[in-house]
Motif scaffolding. Structure first.
Motif, mmCIF file in Angstrom:
data_model
loop_
_atom_site.group_PDB
_atom_site.id
_atom_site.type_symbol
_atom_site.label_atom_id
_atom_site.label_comp_id
_atom_site.label_asym_id
_atom_site.label_seq_id
_atom_site.Cartn_x
_atom_site.Cartn_y
_atom_site.Cartn_z
ATOM 1 N N PHE A 268 6.055 -1.790 2.421
ATOM 2 C CA PHE A 268 6.791 -2.757 1.610
ATOM 3 C C PHE A 268 6.967 -4.067 2.358
ATOM 4 C CE2 PHE A 268 7.923 1.115 -0.533
ATOM 5 C CZ PHE A 268 8.198 0.742 -1.845
ATOM 6 N N THR A 269 7.254 -5.120 1.610
ATOM 7 C CA THR A 269 7.530 -6.435 2.190
ATOM 8 C C THR A 269 9.027 -6.743 2.233
ATOM 9 O OG1 THR A 269 7.293 -7.504 0.042
ATOM 10 C CG2 THR A 269 5.319 -7.392 1.441
ATOM 11 N N ASP A 270 9.850 -5.780 1.836
ATOM 12 C CA ASP A 270 11.291 -6.013 1.755
ATOM 13 C C ASP A 270 12.027 -4.685 1.945
ATOM 14 O OD1 ASP A 270 13.520 -7.996 0.598
ATOM 15 O OD2 ASP A 270 13.780 -6.033 -0.348
ATOM 16 N N ARG A 271 12.995 -4.650 2.869
ATOM 17 C CA ARG A 271 13.732 -3.412 3.156
ATOM 18 C C ARG A 271 14.497 -2.919 1.930
ATOM 19 N NH1 ARG A 271 15.682 -0.430 7.303
ATOM 20 N NH2 ARG A 271 14.990 -1.868 8.912
ATOM 21 N N ALA A 272 15.211 -3.814 1.274
ATOM 22 C CA ALA A 272 16.015 -3.403 0.110
ATOM 23 C C ALA A 272 15.124 -2.831 -0.991
ATOM 24 C CB ALA A 272 16.843 -4.579 -0.403
ATOM 25 N N ALA A 273 13.950 -3.409 -1.185
ATOM 26 C CA ALA A 273 13.025 -2.894 -2.197
ATOM 27 C C ALA A 273 12.531 -1.499 -1.832
ATOM 28 C CB ALA A 273 11.843 -3.846 -2.375
ATOM 29 N N ALA A 274 12.269 -1.262 -0.544
ATOM 30 C CA ALA A 274 11.833 0.065 -0.091
ATOM 31 C C ALA A 274 12.936 1.098 -0.313
ATOM 32 C CB ALA A 274 11.433 0.013 1.381
ATOM 33 N N GLU A 275 14.163 0.740 0.031
ATOM 34 C CA GLU A 275 15.286 1.662 -0.142
ATOM 35 C C GLU A 275 15.551 1.941 -1.620
ATOM 36 O OE1 GLU A 275 18.266 -0.407 2.129
ATOM 37 O OE2 GLU A 275 17.547 0.468 4.017
ATOM 38 N N ALA A 276 15.464 0.908 -2.455
ATOM 39 C CA ALA A 276 15.670 1.088 -3.895
ATOM 40 C C ALA A 276 14.570 1.952 -4.491
ATOM 41 C CB ALA A 276 15.723 -0.273 -4.596
ATOM 42 N N PHE A 277 13.345 1.761 -4.021
ATOM 43 C CA PHE A 277 12.237 2.574 -4.496
ATOM 44 C C PHE A 277 12.504 4.044 -4.189
ATOM 45 C CE2 PHE A 277 8.314 4.862 -3.953
ATOM 46 C CZ PHE A 277 7.572 4.511 -5.071
ATOM 47 N N ALA A 278 12.846 4.348 -2.945
ATOM 48 C CA ALA A 278 13.090 5.740 -2.559
ATOM 49 C C ALA A 278 14.226 6.348 -3.385
ATOM 50 C CB ALA A 278 13.400 5.831 -1.066
ATOM 51 N N ALA A 279 15.280 5.606 -3.596
ATOM 52 C CA ALA A 279 16.420 6.123 -4.350
ATOM 53 C C ALA A 279 16.055 6.445 -5.798
ATOM 54 C CB ALA A 279 17.571 5.123 -4.307
ATOM 55 N N LEU B 106 0.851 -1.186 0.000
ATOM 56 C CA LEU B 106 0.000 0.000 0.000
ATOM 57 C C LEU B 106 0.885 1.233 0.000
ATOM 58 C CD1 LEU B 106 -2.538 -0.923 2.835
ATOM 59 C CD2 LEU B 106 -3.076 -0.735 0.408
ATOM 60 N N GLY B 107 0.367 2.311 -0.532
ATOM 61 C CA GLY B 107 1.105 3.567 -0.470
ATOM 62 C C GLY B 107 0.170 4.724 -0.697
ATOM 63 N N GLY B 108 0.506 5.868 -0.103
ATOM 64 C CA GLY B 108 -0.301 7.043 -0.332
ATOM 65 C C GLY B 108 0.076 8.191 0.576
ATOM 66 N N ALA B 109 -0.545 9.324 0.295
ATOM 67 C CA ALA B 109 -0.309 10.544 1.061
ATOM 68 C C ALA B 109 -1.089 10.502 2.368
ATOM 69 C CB ALA B 109 -0.724 11.753 0.227
ATOM 70 N N VAL B 110 -0.588 11.238 3.360
ATOM 71 C CA VAL B 110 -1.189 11.272 4.693
ATOM 72 C C VAL B 110 -1.601 12.699 5.025
ATOM 73 C CG1 VAL B 110 -0.761 10.891 7.151
ATOM 74 C CG2 VAL B 110 0.264 9.352 5.464
#
Length: 104
Positions: free
Chosen positions: A62-73, A47-51
């Motif tokens: 996210f279900t994976d830390r590396a995927a979250a970090e790669a997404f942000a980058a 899930l994702g969205g504005a608050v």
């Protein structure tokens, strides 16, 4: 190993947004959403969205830390400075059908 359909647990990607985020996001929104849907289609973004009202921040699960970090980058919002700060935190989910470590 998958637990409750979750590959590695849950990770919250938190975005702090620039004061002019709403004014500037239009030009980057399609690319941001394409990246987000790609991560969702690959099973990493739940899930994702504005608050807030008005919008003050954003959260992405996210279900994976590396995927979250790669997404942000790679996120155009981050690259263009619409996100002033981001952080990935482990979220120890224990209740609900998608909890990584269900406890009763």
């Amino acid at each position: 190993m998958s637990v409750g359909g979750v590959a590695d647990g849950h990770y919250l990607l938190r975005y702090e947004l620039a004061a002019d985020y709403l004014e500037r996001r239009g030009a980057l929104r399609a690319a941001h959403l394409a990246l987000a849907w790609e991560a969702a289609d690959r099973g990493f973004l739940v899930l994702g969205g504005a608050v807030g009202e008005p919008i003050e921040s954003a959260l992405l699960l996210f279900t994976d830390r590396a995927a979250a970090e790669a997404f942000a980058a790679a996120d155009p919002y981050v690259v263009a400075g619409l996100v002033t700060r981001w952080q990935v935190s482990r979220w120890h989910t224990v209740v609900g059908p998608g909890a990584a470590t269900p406890l009763r």
